[in-house]
Design an enzyme around this catalytic site. Structure first.
Site, PDB file in Angstrom:
ATOM      1  CG  ASP A 208       1.381 -10.380  -2.749  1.00  0.00           C
ATOM      2  OD1 ASP A 208       2.197 -10.049  -3.625  1.00  0.00           O
ATOM      3  OD2 ASP A 208       0.216  -9.977  -2.706  1.00  0.00           O
TER       4      ASP A 208
ATOM      5  CB  THR B  93       0.172  -5.478  -2.558  1.00  0.00           C
ATOM      6  OG1 THR B  93       1.040  -4.880  -3.513  1.00  0.00           O
ATOM      7  CG2 THR B  93      -0.972  -4.541  -2.244  1.00  0.00           C
TER       8      THR B  93
ATOM      9  CG  ASP C 133      -3.820  -9.318   0.096  1.00  0.00           C
ATOM     10  OD1 ASP C 133      -3.203  -9.637  -0.936  1.00  0.00           O
ATOM     11  OD2 ASP C 133      -3.950  -8.145   0.476  1.00  0.00           O
TER      12      ASP C 133
END
Length: 820
Positions: A317, A319, A552
């Site tokens: 990912d 971010t 996350d």
């Protein structure tokens, strides 16, 4: 008590249970203490919960210790304590295994406490974060996006509350929860917020038993461990006929007394047992956990160390992985309306968000005043729709979300947002709508009011990490929910191949084969929905890839769950950390290369030492069979039968410097060779030919110098010494092959092994103690010649097998990658 189930089923409206609990205040300290005294707590075992008692039992009561224990009793019964030295292996195997696993358990337990989700409970009118095992019955537990539901309960407050129960039911679609609906432990919140009251805690909770089984400290369920177990079972079955054949030969054919016959049988059976193989495997895993723990990396399932070493695709990912979580407001570009009104709307949206994400926090820092607006409707952010909103009555309906979702792609505002995103900036649209945000047709007609431009900080170690994976031939796919242009800008700035050609996931095909083709062609994807992340992982796996997924956010949970290895950031949502096998507590993407390197060290080194132990097993079984069969043949063809050539003390010293000490060092040494499947076949391709050469060469050397049943004790010792010299010469060369490619310390290790045997065979005390006599020049010459022939055959076999299998053979090591 609030322990009634909702008869209407999950999601239905039911009467909220009446208890002595004030829902707004929560439990009082007195009520909490009373429930704890009554045992109404969520006391369930946590991760890494294997007890000291279980560890001791698992390391002492093993198949190998049982075999060695029986053989030790037999030897001690003959009165030869010296020949029972191999019994020290039982103590060493157990002690080292227990010590290292206890250290690994302590490391895991400490890290697991840091990583554990801490639900917010209401006590005495305040929200308090507590450990999951401190939650008591009737507790009022607050919920927000990304929160894990730790106990079963009933919703008492809900504001657009959506819960994902896929971890329990397999159903990917989130379930809308109204007050009165049940929620089950093991599920998590994907949108909205609210609170629920605990109705079942501890072992009564729905997912408690599943969690207890899934959370245990384990060393199994991996190709490496299952391969070793398979090999051990085969060896156990082989020992029975070999032992019977040897004892028959010793007692009835060679006419030895019972003591000598039993000693010969034990000497034949002990080296068949790869006594250190399980120990070295457990030791390598345990040390790996400790090393990674020192880097703030929590390995929630030990085989994940092995699994990540086999990964050839990493889905990351953007971010929180390539960029840091923190942001700052770079620019507020007002499009229509008054600047003051726009700032008031932003302040109201940021202030009324109970669970602000990184973007909202950055906005709140810049516009921190309170305009005093009162909300009339709320639409929380979800990864699927890419926007959130709040209606403020006569102040209007305000939205905050992705420009390319809320705007016409041909509008000036959309083009401006894309241009800003191309610079690596994160751009959100503040807009107003013509309808309430909770309307079924929302967002409706959106009027762009301002572009909110946020700066994302690229992780300083992200480039180096991507370069490491490129060097190791591990593909990296960046899949993000952000605008594709913005994602591509970040990927390009980090030098990721194909980053400048980012793909908008809304244009990806639904067909899995076509999706896999698109993934082969591109590396960077934006506007990826949570269900698409899951599909991307599945498409890659369908092409035979071993996939690791890092993330996350709650939108990463499904993909993390389906990936071969899920890696979560320590600052990520509790749900994300719960499903991941590895948690990076320091939130550093740069820790991954160390995890990969540790996995490669474990797998590569266990394969090395397996070659040594199984070569010993093969030549021990073969030598026992040759001696036994020659005894049977002597009855048919009328020649002198040969007893087993070695005493138990001989096989003990034969393993000291060819296997025992070198295997221990090699199992913990650096090793960055890429992990491959096919552990068992590959090990057997080396061990069987090498073992055959050693067994046959040793038998031939012994047969050439054996003086018959009427030989003197000196002649008998010299014949045994001859066989032992041949065996040790070839076994040391096998060690030299296994240690390749060479670095300086491996050469020192091999030289040390040779020196150790020279001392044993030349010092009078050790020669007497171990019954060695190399003084017969003719016999020793036979041993050296047979040994040299065996060395040549083993060396030739290694090069030929490399040509057949396509493995590149190297004598000396290339410089290792610094990142590993």
């Amino acid at each position: 008590m609030a322990d009634e189930e909702n008869p209407a089923g999950p999601g239905a409206v039911a009467t909220i249970p009446v208890t002595d609990v004030d829902l707004a205040v929560g439990l009082t300290a007195e009520q909490v203490a009373r429930r704890k005294a009554d045992g109404k707590t969520n006391d369930v075992p946590g991760r890494a919960s294997r007890s000291i008692k279980d560890i001791v039992r698992a390391n002492v009561f093993t198949r190998i210790n049982a075999i060695l224990g029986v053989l030790l009793i037999i030897v001690l019964a003959t009165g030869s304590v010296i020949d029972g030295m191999f019994g020290l292996l039982i103590i060493a195997n157990s002690a080292i295994g227990i010590i290292q696993e206890v250290r690994a358990k302590q490391t895991l337990d400490k890290l697991a406490i840091v990583s554990a989700a801490k639900p917010q409970v209401r006590r005495d009118g305040a929200a308090v974060a507590v450990a999951p095992n401190e939650v008591v019955l009737d507790e009022i537990i607050e919920l927000g996006a990304g929160d894990q539901i730790v106990v079963d309960g009933t919703v008492v407050e809900g504001e657009a509350l959506e819960v994902d129960e896929s971890l329990l039911t397999g159903e990917a679609d989130p379930v809308h929860k109204l007050p009165g609906a049940q929620v089950l432990s093991g599920s998590f919140v994907v949108a909205g917020g609210g609170a629920y009251q605990a109705t079942k805690v501890g072992k009564d909770a729905y997912a408690a038993k599943l969690a207890e089984e899934a959370s245990k400290f384990t060393l199994v369920h991996s190709e490496l461990r299952s391969g070793v177990d398979k090999i051990l079972k085969v060896i156990t079955y082989m020992m029975v006929p070999a032992g019977l054949l040897i004892i028959y030969n010793q007692l009835f054919i060679s006419q030895q007394n019972l003591g000598s016959a039993l000693s010969g049988m034990v000497a034949a059976l002990v080296p068949m047992v790869p006594e250190g193989l399980v120990l070295m495997t457990s030791l390598a895993f345990a040390v790996g956990v400790i090393r990674l723990g020192q880097r703030q990396c929590l390995v929630q399932e030990l085989p994940a160390i092995e699994g990540l070493a086999r990964v050839d695709v990493v889905c990351a990912d953007k971010t929180g992985t390539l960029t840091e979580n923190g942001m700052r407001l770079s620019e507020l570009r007002v499009l229509t309306g008054e600047d003051a009104e726009v700032r008031d709307a932003l302040a109201a949206l940021a202030g009324d968000d109970p669970r602000p994400n990184a973007s909202v926090l950055a906005i709140a820092e810049s516009v921190d005043h309170d305009p005093g607006w009162n909300s009339t409707a709320v639409a929380p952010f979800t990864s699927a729709k890419k926007w959130s909103g709040i209606s403020y009555g006569n102040k209007g309906n305000w939205l905050l979300g992705a420009p390319d979702v809320l705007l016409d792609s041909q509008s000036d505002a959309a083009r401006t947002a894309e241009e800003l995103g191309a610079k690596g900036l994160r751009v959100l649209l503040l807009g107003s709508s013509d309808r309430s945000v909770d309307d079924a047709s929302a967002p409706g007609q959106v009027t762009p009011r301002a572009l909110v431009v946020l700066e994302q900080r690229v992780r300083p170690d992200a480039r180096e990490t991507l370069e490491y994976f490129a060097e190791q031939k591990v593909s990296v796919k960046v899949i993000s929910g952000d605008n594709a242009v913005s994602v591509g800008a970040v990927a390009s700035s980090l030098g990721l191949s194909g980053g400048d050609r980012a793909v908008d996931a809304r244009e990806l095909p639904d067909d899995r084969d076509q999706l896999a083709d698109a993934l082969d062609e591109s590396t960077t994807f934006g506007r990826v929905r949570p269900d698409q992340k899951r599909e991307i992982v599945g498409a890659l796996q369908s092409r035979g890839h071993t996939v690791a997924m890092t993330g996350d956010g709650v939108n990463d949970v499904l993909a993390l769950k389906d990936a071969d290895i899920g890696v979560a950031m320590g600052s990520g949502s509790p749900a994300t950390r719960a499903v991941a096998q590895i948690v990076l507590l320091d939130n550093k993407f740069a820790t991954l290369p160390y995890v990969v390197g540790e996995g490669r060290r474990v797998i590569g080194n266990i394969e090395r030492v397996s070659n040594l132990f199984l070569t010993k097993t093969v030549y021990s079984v073969l030598l026992a069979l040759l001696i036994g069969l020659s005894g049977v043949a002597s009855q048919i063809f009328d020649f002198d039968a040969m007893p087993y050539p070695f005493l138990p003390r001989h096989v003990t010293i034969a393993a000291w410097f060819t296997i025992g000490i070198p295997a221990f060092i090699l199992s913990l040494a650096p090793n960055n060779e890429r992990a491959r499947t096919g552990f068992v076949p590959r090990v057997m391709r080396f061990a069987i030919p090498s073992g055959l050469v050693i067994g046959i060469a040793t038998f031939v050397a012994y047969a050439l110098v054996y003086s018959g049943p009427h030989a003197t004790e000196t002649q008998t010792i010299q014949a045994s010494t001859t066989a032992l010299i041949t065996l040790i010469m070839i076994a040391v060369w096998v060690l030299a092959i296994v240690a390749r490619p060479y670095v300086w310390w491996k050469i020192v290790l091999i030289a040390g092994s040779v020196a150790g045997y020279l001392v044993l065979f030349s010092v009078p005390f050790t020669r007497e103690f171990f019954k060695l006599d190399p003084s017969n020049v003719a016999a020793t010459t036979v041993a050296v010649v047979c040994g040299a022939v065996g060395i040549g055959l083993v060396e030739l076999g290694w090069w030929v097998s490399g040509l057949i299998s396509g493995d590149k053979r190297r004598l000396f090591s290339l410089p290792e990658s610094p990142a590993a």
